[in-house]
Design a protein around this motif. Structure first.
Motif, PDB file in Angstrom:
ATOM      1  N   SER A  49       0.831  -1.208   0.000  1.00  0.00           N
ATOM      2  CA  SER A  49       0.000   0.000   0.000  1.00  0.00           C
ATOM      3  C   SER A  49       0.863   1.255   0.000  1.00  0.00           C
ATOM      4  O   SER A  49       0.602   2.205  -0.750  1.00  0.00           O
ATOM      5  CB  SER A  49      -0.926   0.009   1.225  1.00  0.00           C
ATOM      6  N   VAL A  50       1.904   1.273   0.830  1.00  0.00           N
ATOM      7  CA  VAL A  50       2.799   2.426   0.896  1.00  0.00           C
ATOM      8  C   VAL A  50       3.583   2.559  -0.408  1.00  0.00           C
ATOM      9  O   VAL A  50       3.758   3.667  -0.939  1.00  0.00           O
ATOM     10  CB  VAL A  50       3.751   2.309   2.109  1.00  0.00           C
ATOM     11  N   LYS A  51       4.036   1.437  -0.952  1.00  0.00           N
ATOM     12  CA  LYS A  51       4.757   1.478  -2.218  1.00  0.00           C
ATOM     13  C   LYS A  51       3.864   1.994  -3.350  1.00  0.00           C
ATOM     14  O   LYS A  51       4.329   2.700  -4.256  1.00  0.00           O
ATOM     15  CB  LYS A  51       5.306   0.089  -2.553  1.00  0.00           C
ATOM     16  N   LYS A  52       2.576   1.652  -3.304  1.00  0.00           N
ATOM     17  CA  LYS A  52       1.647   2.126  -4.324  1.00  0.00           C
ATOM     18  C   LYS A  52       1.459   3.635  -4.222  1.00  0.00           C
ATOM     19  O   LYS A  52       1.392   4.339  -5.244  1.00  0.00           O
ATOM     20  CB  LYS A  52       0.299   1.416  -4.185  1.00  0.00           C
ATOM     21  N   ILE A  53       1.371   4.140  -3.002  1.00  0.00           N
ATOM     22  CA  ILE A  53       1.277   5.588  -2.805  1.00  0.00           C
ATOM     23  C   ILE A  53       2.505   6.268  -3.404  1.00  0.00           C
ATOM     24  O   ILE A  53       2.388   7.262  -4.132  1.00  0.00           O
ATOM     25  CB  ILE A  53       1.143   5.925  -1.308  1.00  0.00           C
ATOM     26  N   LYS A  54       3.675   5.727  -3.103  1.00  0.00           N
ATOM     27  CA  LYS A  54       4.921   6.295  -3.640  1.00  0.00           C
ATOM     28  C   LYS A  54       4.912   6.257  -5.168  1.00  0.00           C
ATOM     29  O   LYS A  54       5.304   7.232  -5.833  1.00  0.00           O
ATOM     30  CB  LYS A  54       6.120   5.523  -3.093  1.00  0.00           C
ATOM     31  N   GLU A  55       4.457   5.168  -5.735  1.00  0.00           N
ATOM     32  CA  GLU A  55       4.406   5.031  -7.194  1.00  0.00           C
ATOM     33  C   GLU A  55       3.491   6.082  -7.823  1.00  0.00           C
ATOM     34  O   GLU A  55       3.846   6.717  -8.830  1.00  0.00           O
ATOM     35  CB  GLU A  55       3.912   3.629  -7.562  1.00  0.00           C
ATOM     36  N   LEU A  56       2.316   6.268  -7.236  1.00  0.00           N
ATOM     37  CA  LEU A  56       1.375   7.255  -7.771  1.00  0.00           C
ATOM     38  C   LEU A  56       1.962   8.662  -7.717  1.00  0.00           C
ATOM     39  O   LEU A  56       1.765   9.466  -8.635  1.00  0.00           O
ATOM     40  CB  LEU A  56       0.056   7.195  -6.996  1.00  0.00           C
ATOM     41  N   ILE A  57       2.693   8.952  -6.650  1.00  0.00           N
ATOM     42  CA  ILE A  57       3.328  10.273  -6.524  1.00  0.00           C
ATOM     43  C   ILE A  57       4.473  10.416  -7.520  1.00  0.00           C
ATOM     44  O   ILE A  57       4.578  11.402  -8.248  1.00  0.00           O
ATOM     45  CB  ILE A  57       3.823  10.482  -5.082  1.00  0.00           C
ATOM     46  N   ASP A  58       5.337   9.410  -7.562  1.00  0.00           N
ATOM     47  CA  ASP A  58       6.542   9.488  -8.401  1.00  0.00           C
ATOM     48  C   ASP A  58       6.226   9.525  -9.894  1.00  0.00           C
ATOM     49  O   ASP A  58       6.974  10.132 -10.679  1.00  0.00           O
ATOM     50  CB  ASP A  58       7.465   8.300  -8.110  1.00  0.00           C
ATOM     51  N   THR A  59       5.137   8.882 -10.307  1.00  0.00           N
ATOM     52  CA  THR A  59       4.774   8.855 -11.724  1.00  0.00           C
ATOM     53  C   THR A  59       3.957  10.071 -12.143  1.00  0.00           C
ATOM     54  O   THR A  59       3.623  10.219 -13.326  1.00  0.00           O
ATOM     55  CB  THR A  59       3.973   7.584 -12.057  1.00  0.00           C
ATOM     56  N   GLY A  60       3.618  10.948 -11.185  1.00  0.00           N
ATOM     57  CA  GLY A  60       2.857  12.146 -11.508  1.00  0.00           C
ATOM     58  C   GLY A  60       1.367  11.927 -11.634  1.00  0.00           C
ATOM     59  O   GLY A  60       0.645  12.812 -12.117  1.00  0.00           O
ATOM     60  N   ALA A  61       0.866  10.772 -11.193  1.00  0.00           N
ATOM     61  CA  ALA A  61      -0.561  10.486 -11.306  1.00  0.00           C
ATOM     62  C   ALA A  61      -1.417  11.472 -10.515  1.00  0.00           C
ATOM     63  O   ALA A  61      -2.579  11.719 -10.865  1.00  0.00           O
ATOM     64  CB  ALA A  61      -0.853   9.059 -10.835  1.00  0.00           C
ATOM     65  N   LEU A  62      -0.840  12.060  -9.468  1.00  0.00           N
ATOM     66  CA  LEU A  62      -1.574  13.033  -8.646  1.00  0.00           C
ATOM     67  C   LEU A  62      -1.260  14.467  -9.055  1.00  0.00           C
ATOM     68  O   LEU A  62      -1.803  15.405  -8.480  1.00  0.00           O
ATOM     69  CB  LEU A  62      -1.239  12.857  -7.161  1.00  0.00           C
ATOM     70  N   GLY A  63      -0.375  14.636 -10.020  1.00  0.00           N
ATOM     71  CA  GLY A  63       0.062  15.979 -10.390  1.00  0.00           C
ATOM     72  C   GLY A  63       1.094  16.491  -9.401  1.00  0.00           C
ATOM     73  O   GLY A  63       1.793  15.712  -8.743  1.00  0.00           O
ATOM     74  N   GLU A  64       1.214  17.805  -9.297  1.00  0.00           N
ATOM     75  CA  GLU A  64       2.092  18.374  -8.267  1.00  0.00           C
ATOM     76  C   GLU A  64       1.477  18.129  -6.891  1.00  0.00           C
ATOM     77  O   GLU A  64       0.275  18.329  -6.697  1.00  0.00           O
ATOM     78  CB  GLU A  64       2.238  19.887  -8.471  1.00  0.00           C
TER      79      GLU A  64
END
Length: 368
Positions: free
Chosen positions: A138-153
């Motif tokens: 779950s934590v790794k998925k959060i990091k992935e979404l942030i690092d890939t820009g899925a959430l934007g800035e």
């Protein structure tokens, strides 16, 4: 490759003990590991643990840390004992040149932690700190979404958790030692350290000089609770916090704001133990956990409010199948930590532990 040979301090014969639930399940099944030795306070208790867990008859039994540390067949020395013993248990292994795993917190004091890390560096040892939250899918998925820009800035990160202890202003037997700062294990060091490390792993470290920690002890005297639920008439002193807060900015671009609040006491009825929200220019991520922290188990709710699409998306994480989900909850992320070490993947070491200890000291300085 030959399996990594493990020697464990603190694996008792009790079925519900921490090491039994957290360390043994994956180690007993992993092709990358072999448990070759145990060490407990007496030879009798060590032998009882070997028998209770159906370990091979060849498993060596010790009642001395020095003897276990001197065993040439032990490649990785594991410390699974209470925080106030970590230093004395781990030191013989470090001096003997063993690679060492120590549960979080690394030691009862930052000075002890620094000494342990320095000795490991001097002897060029591999070390593992049991900050297993960063291994959580779950934590790794959060990091992935942030690092890939899925959430934007990323503009803001908010975390709120409630530890389900200190109800009726009482400490149960299991958490009584949390009242005494000298032990080194309490709400701030254990829960606070685990949760903050998971957050910083996923979203980035604090921007130096930008943040303000706060720890408050609003229950300085507490009852103790017996196994039958009865409360002691006497009140006992507590010198550890039950309210832990942190506000600041994260060392990323742009400088996202960060708000953290962890408390003890009753949870809001029917609510999760913790809620983690991350707001970005493409929407907001809301992740809920049953526990006060993400280090123990997978998220119970993982949703993204996609502002571009105008809809809420359920996020799915890959837990790795029954090989992992059939393990006790306590053993899943710790098992993943062991495998990261065996496979040469990133994991937290003693130097990271010292960094987290130093932050916790800043909380202690604000205690009221």
């Amino acid at each position: 490759m030959a399996p990594i040979r493990i020697g464990i301090v603190g694996l008792s014969s009790k079925a519900g003990a921490w090491a039994t639930l957290a360390h043994l399940p994956r180690l007993a099944k992993s092709p990358n590991y072999q448990i070759v030795a145990l060490c407990n306070s007496t030879l009798e208790s060590t032998k009882a643990a070997i028998k209770a867990h159906n370990l091979p008859e060849s498993t060596k039994a010790y009642d001395s840390y020095e003897q276990l540390a001197a065993d040439p067949d032990v490649d990785l020395y594991v410390v699974s004992t209470r925080a106030d013993t970590h230093y004395e248990v781990a030191l013989p292994a470090l001096k003997a040149g063993k690679n060492v795993y120590v549960e979080w917190p690394l030691a009862a004091t930052t000075q002890q932690a620094k000494e342990m890390a320095a000795l490991a560096t001097e002897k060029n040892l591999k070390t593992i700190i049991g900050l297993q939250g960063r291994m959580s899918p779950s934590v790794k998925k959060i990091k992935e979404l942030i690092d890939t820009g899925a959430l934007g800035e990323i503009h803001s990160v908010n975390y709120q958790g409630a530890i389900h202890v200190w109800q009726n202003n009482a400490a149960g037997e299991r958490y009584r030692y949390f009242m005494d700062r000298k032990v080194g294990g309490n709400l701030l060091t254990i829960y606070g350290g685990h949760i903050l490390d998971s957050i910083f792993y996923a979203v980035g470290e604090l921007l130096p000089g930008s943040y303000a920690p706060l720890a408050a002890n609003l229950r300085p005297r507490m009852h103790t609770m017996g196994q039958d639920g009865s409360l002691s008439e006497e009140l006992y002193d507590k010198n550890t916090p039950d309210q832990i807060l942190l506000q600041g900015r994260l060392d990323r671009h742009p400088r996202a704001v960060f708000s953290f609040h962890l408390r003890a006491g009753d949870r809001f009825i029917g609510s999760p133990g913790s809620i983690w929200r991350i707001y970005g220019t493409k929407g907001e991520l809301a992740v809920e956990f049953a526990s006060a922290g993400p280090q123990m188990a997978k998220a119970t709710s993982f949703r993204f409010s996609n502002s571009e699409k105008g809809e809420i998306e359920d996020i799915v994480t890959d837990e790795g199948g029954k090989e992992w989900t059939d393990l006790p909850t306590q053993g899943q992320n710790i098992g993943r930590l062991y495998e990261a070490y065996a496979e040469g993947q990133p994991y937290g070491d003693f130097d990271l532990a010292v960094k987290r200890h130093e932050l916790i000291d800043e909380f202690w300085a604000t205690m009221s």
